[in-house]
Design a protein around this motif. Sequence first.
Motif, PDB file in Angstrom:
ATOM      1  N   SER A 156      -0.076   2.446   8.533  1.00 51.71           N
ATOM      2  CA  SER A 156      -0.579   1.869   7.294  1.00 51.71           C
ATOM      3  C   SER A 156       0.229   2.401   6.119  1.00 51.71           C
ATOM      4  CB  SER A 156      -2.057   2.236   7.122  1.00 51.71           C
ATOM      5  OG  SER A 156      -2.553   1.725   5.919  1.00 51.71           O
ATOM      6  N   ARG A 157       0.474   1.522   5.167  1.00 53.17           N
ATOM      7  CA  ARG A 157       1.145   1.913   3.929  1.00 53.17           C
ATOM      8  C   ARG A 157       0.293   1.409   2.763  1.00 53.17           C
ATOM      9  NH1 ARG A 157       5.683  -0.241   6.950  1.00 53.17           N
ATOM     10  NH2 ARG A 157       5.492  -2.139   5.752  1.00 53.17           N
ATOM     11  N   ILE A 158       0.302   2.153   1.659  1.00 53.98           N
ATOM     12  CA  ILE A 158      -0.537   1.828   0.517  1.00 53.98           C
ATOM     13  C   ILE A 158       0.321   1.767  -0.747  1.00 53.98           C
ATOM     14  CG2 ILE A 158      -2.496   2.590  -0.890  1.00 53.98           C
ATOM     15  CD1 ILE A 158      -3.376   4.221   1.629  1.00 53.98           C
ATOM     16  N   GLY A 159       0.078   0.770  -1.574  1.00 53.49           N
ATOM     17  CA  GLY A 159       0.694   0.670  -2.890  1.00 53.49           C
ATOM     18  C   GLY A 159      -0.397   0.531  -3.934  1.00 53.49           C
TER      19      GLY A 159
ATOM     20  N   SER B 101       1.835  -4.662  -4.317  1.00 55.45           N
ATOM     21  CA  SER B 101       2.347  -5.155  -3.041  1.00 55.45           C
ATOM     22  C   SER B 101       3.781  -4.691  -2.813  1.00 55.45           C
ATOM     23  CB  SER B 101       2.272  -6.677  -3.013  1.00 55.45           C
ATOM     24  OG  SER B 101       2.860  -7.180  -1.843  1.00 55.45           O
TER      25      SER B 101
ATOM     26  N   GLU C 127       3.764  -1.038  -1.874  1.00 57.63           N
ATOM     27  CA  GLU C 127       3.368  -0.889  -0.478  1.00 57.63           C
ATOM     28  C   GLU C 127       4.564  -1.126   0.441  1.00 57.63           C
ATOM     29  OE1 GLU C 127       2.637  -2.249   3.404  1.00 57.63           O
ATOM     30  OE2 GLU C 127       2.994  -3.709   1.819  1.00 57.63           O
TER      31      GLU C 127
ATOM     32  N   ASN D  59       7.447   1.648   0.623  1.00 59.35           N
ATOM     33  CA  ASN D  59       7.123   2.879   1.351  1.00 59.35           C
ATOM     34  C   ASN D  59       8.003   3.047   2.582  1.00 59.35           C
ATOM     35  OD1 ASN D  59       4.808   4.549   0.357  1.00 59.35           O
ATOM     36  ND2 ASN D  59       3.763   2.586   0.364  1.00 59.35           N
TER      37      ASN D  59
ATOM     38  N   CYS E  98       2.139   6.268   0.887  1.00 58.41           N
ATOM     39  CA  CYS E  98       1.386   5.860  -0.300  1.00 58.41           C
ATOM     40  C   CYS E  98       2.239   6.073  -1.547  1.00 58.41           C
ATOM     41  CB  CYS E  98       0.089   6.671  -0.411  1.00 58.41           C
ATOM     42  SG  CYS E  98      -0.933   6.191  -1.817  1.00 58.41           S
TER      43      CYS E  98
END
Length: 73
Positions: free
Chosen positions: A24-27, A57, A60, A63, A70
């Motif tokens: 999982s990647r978060i922006g 987006s 994200e 990353n 993150c």
Amino acid sequence: HRMMQALTKLNAQWTSRGISEIRSRIGIATGDVVVGNMGSESRFNYTVMGDTVNFASRLEGINKAYGTTCLVS
């Protein structure tokens, strides 16, 4: 942070059972957005729109290039 810790624990359990990991990647970006039901009377969806959403987006996605999970603006 806690979400990523929980995912690490879940991945360890899954790999021990032969199940593939999930990554999982978060922006996160701050700013104005439009939130709500968009569309027409016959078809609509709850969504968010705006430059801030697009920027989050992109954070994200980048990353992967930085090897991070993150990025926050």
